[in-house]
Scaffold this active site. Structure first.
Site, PDB file in Angstrom:
ATOM      1  N   HIS A   1      -7.027  14.764  -9.674  1.00 39.33           N
ATOM      2  CA  HIS A   1      -7.497  15.747  -8.633  1.00 39.33           C
ATOM      3  C   HIS A   1      -7.729  17.187  -9.457  1.00 39.33           C
ATOM      4  O   HIS A   1      -6.606  17.565 -10.269  1.00 39.33           O
ATOM      5  CB  HIS A   1      -6.143  16.304  -7.803  1.00 39.33           C
ATOM      6  CG  HIS A   1      -6.022  15.007  -6.743  1.00 39.33           C
ATOM      7  ND1 HIS A   1      -4.867  14.951  -5.791  1.00 39.33           N
ATOM      8  CD2 HIS A   1      -7.000  13.820  -6.346  1.00 39.33           C
ATOM      9  CE1 HIS A   1      -5.024  13.826  -5.169  1.00 39.33           C
ATOM     10  NE2 HIS A   1      -6.319  13.277  -5.492  1.00 39.33           N
TER      11      HIS A   1
ATOM     12  N   ASP B   1     -12.316  10.800  -4.756  1.00 39.32           N
ATOM     13  CA  ASP B   1     -12.792  11.740  -5.068  1.00 39.32           C
ATOM     14  C   ASP B   1     -13.663  12.830  -4.157  1.00 39.32           C
ATOM     15  O   ASP B   1     -14.508  13.193  -4.526  1.00 39.32           O
ATOM     16  CB  ASP B   1     -14.099  11.196  -6.242  1.00 39.32           C
ATOM     17  CG  ASP B   1     -13.367  10.373  -7.421  1.00 39.32           C
ATOM     18  OD1 ASP B   1     -12.269  10.680  -7.743  1.00 39.32           O
ATOM     19  OD2 ASP B   1     -13.875   9.431  -7.577  1.00 39.32           O
TER      20      ASP B   1
ATOM     21  N   GLN C   1      -7.004   8.512  -4.079  1.00 33.78           N
ATOM     22  CA  GLN C   1      -7.926   7.602  -3.725  1.00 33.78           C
ATOM     23  C   GLN C   1      -8.118   7.902  -2.267  1.00 33.78           C
ATOM     24  O   GLN C   1      -8.324   8.816  -1.835  1.00 33.78           O
ATOM     25  CB  GLN C   1      -7.511   6.192  -3.852  1.00 33.78           C
ATOM     26  CG  GLN C   1      -7.244   5.713  -5.354  1.00 33.78           C
ATOM     27  CD  GLN C   1      -5.910   6.071  -5.844  1.00 33.78           C
ATOM     28  OE1 GLN C   1      -4.938   5.810  -5.164  1.00 33.78           O
ATOM     29  NE2 GLN C   1      -5.637   6.647  -7.085  1.00 33.78           N
TER      30      GLN C   1
HETATM   31  P1  IMP Z   1      -7.359   0.956 -10.132  1.00 34.01           P
HETATM   32  O1  IMP Z   1      -6.485   1.703  -9.066  1.00 34.01           O
HETATM   33  O2  IMP Z   1      -7.250   1.583 -11.450  1.00 34.01           O
HETATM   34  O3  IMP Z   1      -6.846  -0.619 -10.301  1.00 34.01           O
HETATM   35  O4  IMP Z   1      -8.855   0.704  -9.830  1.00 34.01           O
HETATM   36  C1  IMP Z   1      -9.231   0.153  -8.369  1.00 34.01           C
HETATM   37  C2  IMP Z   1     -10.479   0.699  -8.031  1.00 34.01           C
HETATM   38  O5  IMP Z   1     -10.186   1.969  -7.329  1.00 34.01           O
HETATM   39  C3  IMP Z   1     -11.436   0.728  -8.855  1.00 34.01           C
HETATM   40  O6  IMP Z   1     -13.217   0.729  -8.491  1.00 34.01           O
HETATM   41  C4  IMP Z   1     -11.468   2.432  -9.247  1.00 34.01           C
HETATM   42  O7  IMP Z   1     -12.447   3.060  -9.811  1.00 34.01           O
HETATM   43  C5  IMP Z   1     -10.920   2.942  -8.147  1.00 34.01           C
HETATM   44  N1  IMP Z   1     -10.316   4.086  -8.124  1.00 34.01           N
HETATM   45  C6  IMP Z   1      -9.013   4.185  -8.661  1.00 34.01           C
HETATM   46  N2  IMP Z   1      -8.412   5.329  -8.447  1.00 34.01           N
HETATM   47  C7  IMP Z   1      -9.452   6.183  -8.124  1.00 34.01           C
HETATM   48  C8  IMP Z   1      -9.689   7.775  -7.721  1.00 34.01           C
HETATM   49  O8  IMP Z   1      -8.582   8.492  -7.904  1.00 34.01           O
HETATM   50  N3  IMP Z   1     -10.901   7.981  -7.261  1.00 34.01           N
HETATM   51  C9  IMP Z   1     -11.789   7.241  -7.208  1.00 34.01           C
HETATM   52  N4  IMP Z   1     -11.782   5.778  -7.324  1.00 34.01           N
HETATM   53  C10 IMP Z   1     -10.587   5.301  -7.757  1.00 34.01           C
END
Ligand code: IMP
Length: 422
Positions: free
Chosen positions: A42, A14, A222
Site C-alpha cells: 500500500h 492495487d 489484495q
Molecule cells: P500470492 O498471494 O503472493 O501467492 O500471489 C497470488 C496471486 O495474487 C498472484 O497473482 C499475485 O500477483 C496476486 N497478488 C498477491 N498480492 C497482491 C497485491 O497486493 N496486489 C495485487 N496482486 C496481488
C-alpha cells in the site's frame, strides 16, 4: 450504531486502498488489517514522499489512531523489521501506535523457499504468478495445524517449534537456495523487533474496543477477485479478501459491520497470471501502464492493464454488499482517445451479462459499448464533481447505474488531497 467499516478492493488488488484508508483513518479509533501479508503493497504519499506499507496498516501515520494486525494476517519478521525501521527513521511512533494479535501466523524463510519451489514446479498456464513472499505455504501450515503463531515468540518452546517446522519444510524442499540460512539470522533479528510491540489476544482486544464504543476501519489487502473462495481460482491469493474475512480475520460478528467501502480503479489491472477478460491491446495497455505507473509495489512487475469490467465489478459489489464505491485513478484515463466500458461477454456465440469466476475464460470475448473520452484533469486539490469534464461525470454515473451503488469518493492523483468527495 455500527462501529466497524470495511475498505475492500473489488478487483485484483492495487486499487489504491492505501491512500483512501490513510485519508479516512483520522475518523476511526483503530485501523485493522485482517488478512494477507507482505504480498500487499500500500503506497501512501506524505509531502510527496512515498511510503510503501506491506504489513503495517495504512493508518500508522496518524497520531491518535491505533493500528492493529489481526489474527487472519501472516507476518514476515524480516519484512516487518524493514518496514518498522523505515517508519521509525521518519519519526513515526510505531511502537506506541501498533498492536499485534497473538494469533497471527509467522512466515519462515523456508515458506518463501516453498513458494518459489511450488511456482517452479508449475508449468506454463498452471503458474499463479505468486509474489513469492511465502504467503500460500504459510496459510497451508495454518490450516494444516502446524503453523507458528506470533505469541510463541515469547515462549520457551519458540526455537523448538521453529526448528520442527523448518525441518519439516526442508524434507519437502528439493533444492533450497543457500540463502535461507542467512535469512534465518535475519528472521530472528526480526523476531527481536516484533518482541518490542504490544501483543494482545486479538478477539478480546476487538471486543473491548467495541464495548468502549470505539470505531474500527478494517483495511483489506489484495482484492475480491483474488479471494481464495470467490476469486478466479486457482489464480488467487490464499486468504479471504472479501467481507467475510473481516469477521474471521479480526474476530467479530457480521452485524457490527456498517459501511462497506468498495474500491475500484477507473480501469482494471492485474499482476500475476490468470484470466483478465478486458485486458487491453498492447498499444493501449502500454499507454495505461505508463500513465498510471502500473508497476507492482511489492514485486516491481509491470501490471497487466485493461478496461473497466462492469459485470465483474457488479459481482464484487454484490458479493461484499458494498454500500459506497470509491473510484481511483480517473486522471490516468484523461487525454486518451477512447475509454472503453465492458458490459458483457460473448461465449461461443452467446451473450452473457453476468460475471462468474467459473466462466470458460479461454473462449470469452468482452463486449464493449459506448466509449468515453475526457481531457487531462486539473491537478488542483479537492476538485468538486462539477469541476470534472462532462464525459468523466457521465462515465462515473454510468458505473453507479450499472452496479447500483453510489460513488462517494473519486481519487484523481497521488496527493492526499487530490480527491473529490460527493
Ligand atoms: P500470492 O498471494 O503472493 O501467492 O500471489 C497470488 C496471486 O495474487 C498472484 O497473482 C499475485 O500477483 C496476486 N497478488 C498477491 N498480492 C497482491 C497485491 O497486493 N496486489 C495485487 N496482486 C496481488
Amino acid at each position: 450504531m455500527k462501529l466497524v467499516d470495511a475498505m475492500l478492493g473489488l478487483q485484483w488488488g492495487d486499487e489504491g486502498k492505501g491512500k483512501l484508508v490513510d485519508q479516512l483513518s483520522k475518523s476511526y479509533d483503530v485501523v485493522a488489517r485482517f488478512q494477507g501479508g507482505p504480498n500487499a503493497g500500500h503506497t501512501i504519499y506524505v509531502n510527496e514522499k512515498p511510503f510503501v506499507l506491506h504489513q503495517i496498516p495504512s493508518g500508522i501515520l496518524h497520531e491518535g489512531v491505533e493500528n492493529f494486525i489481526g489474527n487472519g494476517v501472516v507476518i514476515d519478521p524480516i519484512v516487518f523489521s524493514e518496514e518498522a525501521g523505515q517508519l521509525k527513521r521518519a519519526g513515526v511512533l510505531i511502537t506506541e501506535r501498533l498492536r499485534l494479535s497473538q494469533g497471527a501466523m509467522l512466515i519462515l524463510p523456508t515458506h518463501r523457499e516453498l513458494d518459489i519451489q511450488e511456482e517452479r514446479f508449475r508449468s506454463g498456464q498452471d503458474k499463479i504468478g505468486s509474489t513469492l513472499r511465502g504467503i500460500g505455504p504459510c496459510y497451508q501450515d495454518k490450516v494444516g495445524r502446524r503453523g507458528l503463531r506470533l505469541h510463541e515468540i515469547h515462549g520457551a518452546e519458540f526455537k523448538n517449534h521453529y526448528e520442527k517446522l523448518r525441518n519439516y519444510h526442508l524434507q519437502i524442499l528439493k533444492d533450497p537456495s543457500p540463502e535461507w540460512k542467512e535469512e534465518e539470522e535475519r528472521f530472528f533479528e526480526g523476531v527481536e523487533e516484533l518482541r518490542q510491540y504490544k501483543m494482545v489476544e486479538g478477539q478480546t482486544y476487538v471486543q473491548e474496543k467495541l464495548k468502549a464504543q470505539q470505531s474500527i476501519l478494517a483495511e483489506g489487502a489484495q482484492g475480491t477477485l483474488l479471494d481464495v473462495d470467490h476469486g478466479t481460482y486457482p489464480y488467487v491469493t490464499s486468504s479471504s479478501t472479501q467481507v467475510g474475512g473481516v469477521c474471521t480475520g479480526l474476530g467479530l460478528a457480521p452485524w457490527h459491520v456498517g459501511e462497506i467501502f468498495g474500491v475500484t480503479k477507473a480501469y482494471c489491472t492485474r499482476v500475476g497470471e490468470g484470466p483478465f477478460i478486458t485486458q487491453a491491446l498492447p498499444k493501449e495497455e502500454h499507454m495505461i501502464q505508463e500513465r498510471g505507473e502500473e508497476r507492482g509495489s511489492t514485486t516491481g512487475r509491470l501490471r497487466r492493464c485493461g478496461w473497466i469490467d462492469l459485470p465483474a465489478l457488479r459481482y464484487a459489489v454484490q458479493l461484499n454488499g458494498v454500500t459506497q464505491l470509491m473510484l481511483t485513478k480517473v486522471d490516468v484515463l484523461g487525454g486518451l482517445d477512447s475509454v472503453k466500458v465492458c458490459v458483457g461477454y460473448e461465449i461461443g456465440g452467446d451473450q452473457v451479462k453476468v460475471f462468474s469466476p467459473h466462466l470458460n475464460m479461454t473462449e470469452i470475448r468482452p463486449l464493449y459499448d459506448e466509449e468515453y473520452a475526457w481531457e487531462k484533469l486539473s491537478r488542483e486539490d479537492r476538485l468538486s464533481f462539477e469541476d470534472f469534464p462532462i464525459p468523466l461525470q457521465k462515465y462515473i454515473e454510468r458505473i453507479e447505474k450499472e452496479v447500483d451503488v453510489p460513488v462517494s469518493r473519486i481519487s484523481y492523483g497521488v496527493g492526499r488531497e487530490q480527491v473529490c468527495l460527493r
